[in-house]
Structure formats: C-alpha cells, structure tokens
Design a protein around this motif. Structure first.
Motif, PDB file in Angstrom:
ATOM      1  N   ASN A  50      29.181  11.166  41.566  1.00 45.92           N
ATOM      2  CA  ASN A  50      29.938  10.457  42.596  1.00 45.92           C
ATOM      3  C   ASN A  50      31.100  11.295  43.103  1.00 45.92           C
ATOM      4  O   ASN A  50      31.415  11.286  44.299  1.00 45.92           O
ATOM      5  N   LYS A  51      31.759  12.032  42.219  1.00 43.69           N
ATOM      6  CA  LYS A  51      32.830  12.940  42.642  1.00 43.69           C
ATOM      7  C   LYS A  51      32.284  13.979  43.625  1.00 43.69           C
ATOM      8  O   LYS A  51      32.936  14.296  44.634  1.00 43.69           O
ATOM      9  N   LYS A  52      31.109  14.494  43.318  1.00 42.79           N
ATOM     10  CA  LYS A  52      30.471  15.471  44.203  1.00 42.79           C
ATOM     11  C   LYS A  52      30.208  14.860  45.567  1.00 42.79           C
ATOM     12  O   LYS A  52      30.446  15.489  46.613  1.00 42.79           O
ATOM     13  N   MET A  53      29.736  13.614  45.575  1.00 43.71           N
ATOM     14  CA  MET A  53      29.457  12.927  46.838  1.00 43.71           C
ATOM     15  C   MET A  53      30.736  12.739  47.640  1.00 43.71           C
ATOM     16  O   MET A  53      30.764  12.934  48.862  1.00 43.71           O
ATOM     17  N   CYS A  88      30.767   6.794  52.021  1.00 45.46           N
ATOM     18  CA  CYS A  88      29.882   6.840  50.857  1.00 45.46           C
ATOM     19  C   CYS A  88      29.946   5.556  50.040  1.00 45.46           C
ATOM     20  O   CYS A  88      30.878   4.757  50.149  1.00 45.46           O
ATOM     21  N   LEU A  89      28.909   5.372  49.242  1.00 46.33           N
ATOM     22  CA  LEU A  89      28.798   4.272  48.294  1.00 46.33           C
ATOM     23  C   LEU A  89      28.791   4.871  46.895  1.00 46.33           C
ATOM     24  O   LEU A  89      28.065   5.838  46.636  1.00 46.33           O
ATOM     25  N   LEU A  90      29.591   4.325  45.995  1.00 41.09           N
ATOM     26  CA  LEU A  90      29.615   4.800  44.616  1.00 41.09           C
ATOM     27  C   LEU A  90      28.410   4.248  43.867  1.00 41.09           C
ATOM     28  O   LEU A  90      28.211   3.039  43.795  1.00 41.09           O
ATOM     29  N   TRP A  91      27.602   5.145  43.320  1.00 38.73           N
ATOM     30  CA  TRP A  91      26.362   4.758  42.639  1.00 38.73           C
ATOM     31  C   TRP A  91      26.675   4.336  41.201  1.00 38.73           C
ATOM     32  O   TRP A  91      27.358   5.036  40.469  1.00 38.73           O
ATOM     33  N   VAL A  92      26.113   3.233  40.809  1.00 36.07           N
ATOM     34  CA  VAL A  92      26.346   2.605  39.514  1.00 36.07           C
ATOM     35  C   VAL A  92      25.398   3.164  38.449  1.00 36.07           C
ATOM     36  O   VAL A  92      24.239   3.448  38.730  1.00 36.07           O
ATOM     37  N   ALA A  93      25.923   3.295  37.239  1.00 30.62           N
ATOM     38  CA  ALA A  93      25.071   3.516  36.073  1.00 30.62           C
ATOM     39  C   ALA A  93      25.260   2.334  35.133  1.00 30.62           C
ATOM     40  O   ALA A  93      26.359   1.781  35.027  1.00 30.62           O
ATOM     41  N   VAL A 134      35.208   5.646  50.695  1.00 29.81           N
ATOM     42  CA  VAL A 134      34.291   4.871  49.853  1.00 29.81           C
ATOM     43  C   VAL A 134      34.212   3.459  50.412  1.00 29.81           C
ATOM     44  O   VAL A 134      35.189   2.721  50.406  1.00 29.81           O
ATOM     45  N   LYS A 135      33.044   3.085  50.902  1.00 27.65           N
ATOM     46  CA  LYS A 135      32.880   1.821  51.618  1.00 27.65           C
ATOM     47  C   LYS A 135      32.172   0.738  50.821  1.00 27.65           C
ATOM     48  O   LYS A 135      32.021  -0.388  51.292  1.00 27.65           O
ATOM     49  N   GLY A 136      31.724   1.068  49.611  1.00 28.15           N
ATOM     50  CA  GLY A 136      31.035   0.062  48.822  1.00 28.15           C
ATOM     51  C   GLY A 136      30.461   0.647  47.551  1.00 28.15           C
ATOM     52  O   GLY A 136      30.734   1.797  47.180  1.00 28.15           O
ATOM     53  N   ILE A 137      29.650  -0.164  46.877  1.00 20.54           N
ATOM     54  CA  ILE A 137      29.021   0.177  45.606  1.00 20.54           C
ATOM     55  C   ILE A 137      27.513   0.092  45.758  1.00 20.54           C
ATOM     56  O   ILE A 137      26.999  -0.782  46.451  1.00 20.54           O
ATOM     57  N   LYS A 138      26.796   1.010  45.109  1.00 21.04           N
ATOM     58  CA  LYS A 138      25.332   1.070  45.182  1.00 21.04           C
ATOM     59  C   LYS A 138      24.727   0.770  43.816  1.00 21.04           C
ATOM     60  O   LYS A 138      25.061   1.423  42.826  1.00 21.04           O
ATOM     61  N   GLU A 164      34.617   5.290  31.219  1.00 23.65           N
ATOM     62  CA  GLU A 164      33.857   5.570  32.432  1.00 23.65           C
ATOM     63  C   GLU A 164      34.095   4.497  33.486  1.00 23.65           C
ATOM     64  O   GLU A 164      34.142   4.792  34.684  1.00 23.65           O
ATOM     65  N   LYS A 165      34.259   3.258  33.061  1.00 26.08           N
ATOM     66  CA  LYS A 165      34.592   2.182  34.004  1.00 26.08           C
ATOM     67  C   LYS A 165      35.940   2.455  34.666  1.00 26.08           C
ATOM     68  O   LYS A 165      36.101   2.280  35.881  1.00 26.08           O
ATOM     69  N   ASN A 166      36.904   2.892  33.881  1.00 27.01           N
ATOM     70  CA  ASN A 166      38.215   3.221  34.435  1.00 27.01           C
ATOM     71  C   ASN A 166      38.111   4.367  35.441  1.00 27.01           C
ATOM     72  O   ASN A 166      38.753   4.351  36.501  1.00 27.01           O
ATOM     73  N   GLN A 167      37.304   5.366  35.114  1.00 28.04           N
ATOM     74  CA  GLN A 167      37.115   6.504  36.018  1.00 28.04           C
ATOM     75  C   GLN A 167      36.425   6.067  37.303  1.00 28.04           C
ATOM     76  O   GLN A 167      36.774   6.523  38.398  1.00 28.04           O
ATOM     77  N   PHE A 168      35.439   5.193  37.157  1.00 27.42           N
ATOM     78  CA  PHE A 168      34.702   4.697  38.324  1.00 27.42           C
ATOM     79  C   PHE A 168      35.643   3.959  39.263  1.00 27.42           C
ATOM     80  O   PHE A 168      35.646   4.192  40.476  1.00 27.42           O
ATOM     81  N   LYS A 169      36.459   3.092  38.702  1.00 24.69           N
ATOM     82  CA  LYS A 169      37.402   2.334  39.524  1.00 24.69           C
ATOM     83  C   LYS A 169      38.412   3.272  40.182  1.00 24.69           C
ATOM     84  O   LYS A 169      38.770   3.087  41.356  1.00 24.69           O
ATOM     85  N   LYS A 170      38.859   4.282  39.459  1.00 23.64           N
ATOM     86  CA  LYS A 170      39.831   5.230  40.020  1.00 23.64           C
ATOM     87  C   LYS A 170      39.232   6.014  41.189  1.00 23.64           C
ATOM     88  O   LYS A 170      39.938   6.338  42.159  1.00 23.64           O
ATOM     89  N   LEU A 171      37.942   6.316  41.105  1.00 23.19           N
ATOM     90  CA  LEU A 171      37.284   7.007  42.218  1.00 23.19           C
ATOM     91  C   LEU A 171      37.425   6.199  43.496  1.00 23.19           C
ATOM     92  O   LEU A 171      37.649   6.763  44.580  1.00 23.19           O
TER      93      LEU A 171
END
Length: 248
Positions: free
Chosen positions: A51-54, A67-72, A94-98, A79-86
């Motif tokens: 996601n950082k690369k995107m 872009c949409l942040l892709w979920v794992a 970042v317009k949404g979540i995928k 990792e949740k904290n990092q995802f939210k910080k992104l």
C-alpha cells in the motif's frame, strides 16, 4: 468527465499491470480520473508495504489517480495502526478501502474485516468490496456486513461477477441505504434496470482495467456506456463517484 472507480496496479507472477499501462489506457479512451489498488497487497502481512508503494505511485500522478488501501485479513494490532496511519497521512489521495474476500478466503461478513468497516465509518470513506457467488463474497454476506455496520458505505464491485443480470445485487442496493454498486464486468442492461428501479444514483462506472494486463476500456461490456444518452449516465460516469468517494 469520466471517473473509473475500479482499476488495478500490480507486478506479480500472474500480472504485469504497470502504472504506465493504466495511464496509457486512460489517455487513449478519455478517462479523466481513476481509483486504483495494488494487487501486490494480496499476501497477508505484505499489504502495508504494498500500500505504501501504491501511495508513492499515486502521489506522483495525483491529478489522474486516487487510491484504495487494500486489506489483508487477520493482521496484527501494530499492522492495524500502520494501516490507519497510511490513511491519516494521505487523506488527499486515499479515497477508500479495498476488500477482496475471495483472495482473503474469508466471508465478507467475517469479523476479521470489522476493523476496516469500523475505520471506514470513522473516517467517512467507502469500502469497495469484490462480489461473486463464491462462498466468500456473496451478495448476502455483504448485506450482512452492511446491516452490522450501518454507518459504513459499501460499494459492491461487479455486483456479483458471476451473475448476468445482477438481480440480487440490484435488490441489495435498493433495499440498503449504505450499499452501492460499481459496473466492472456489468452489462449495460443491468444499469438500465437500476435506473428503472430508481437507484441509478447509487451506481458508479468501474472497469477492472487493466486486468489480465490488457486494455479493458473498449471491452464489449463497456463500449455502450460512453454513448448512452440518458440523464442518469452523467451521474454513473462521474458525479456519483465524486460524491461517494469525495473526489474533488
């Protein structure tokens, strides 16, 4: 203006979907703006770096791309904290979540996705979710998740890719205030049916471009979208996405 809410980037063993290919396709067919996600995020615990690369790629092309942040699934608390910080650090692009339940091998209503649904509600961003009659991404599971998370906006990618008429998906959009649809691999007849049902304002143009490493904008599924002269089509091709994904 034409906005495509469903496109991809990713260099993997199967895919060679470069950013250059996506931008070339957009230029060729007059697509002004697209929301893109990185299929390299598919491997669990690798989605943060992918996601950082995107984000870095989109940052360089922010006039054309969001872009949409892709979920794992089943990521750690850190990792949740990092995802939210992104998202927090990159709200402008970042317009949404995928979410892709088929790849995650988790049902769309599985509790492993609750963090993302709650995050989407917290920040008023949509969740674009792959739908298919697969045992993971079925429409009924998305409806379950939407009812559990009524403040979260769900955008059903494909409106069930295995369905020709999208009937179940259209009913879900009609019957649930927080469920919307995108048109990737959706025949135009389903869009016309949405208009008859009074839910054209909840439909958004999407294509899956450049899936399979090919230009999909002139696929038989989409060619008539560009020329259908109906009042509701401007919303589907542009204005609905602006509103739902907060595209300026």
């Amino acid at each position: 203006m034409i906005i495509d809410v469903h496109t991809h980037y990713g260099i993997t063993e199967k895919f060679n979907m470069t950013i250059q290919l996506q931008l070339q396709c957009m230029d060729k067919h007059g697509i002004d703006y697209a929301l893109i996600s990185n299929i390299e995020c598919c491997k669990n615990h690798e989605n943060i770096e992918a996601n950082k690369k995107m984000i870095e790629i989109v940052r360089k092309n922010s006039k054309r791309l969001g872009c949409l942040l892709w979920v794992a699934e089943n990521i750690t608390s850190e990792e949740k904290n990092q995802f939210k910080k992104l998202y927090i650090d990159n709200k402008d692009i970042v317009k949404g979540i995928k979410i892709h339940p088929d790849i995650s091998k988790k049902r769309a209503d599985d509790e492993c996705f609750d963090f993302y649904y709650e995050m989407a509600a917290q920040y008023s961003i949509p969740v674009q979710i792959h739908t298919n009659t697969s045992g993971f991404s079925d429409i009924k599971y998305v409806v379950n998740a939407a009812k559990k998370h009524p403040k979260t906006v769900f955008v059903m990618a494909h409106m069930d890719i295995s369905s020709d008429d999208c009937e179940e998906a259209l009913q879900a959009v009609r019957d649930n205030e927080n469920i919307y649809g995108d048109t990737s691999w959706v025949k135009l007849d389903a869009v016309k049916k949405a208009a008859q049902m009074g839910i054209a304002h909840k439909m958004m143009f999407g294509t899956d471009n450049p899936i399979d490493n090919k230009d999909r904008y002139m696929d038989v599924y989409y060619v008539d979208y560009y020329t259908l002269e109906e009042p509701y089509m401007h919303g589907i091709m542009c204005d609905n996405a602006k509103k739902i994904f907060n595209i300026l």
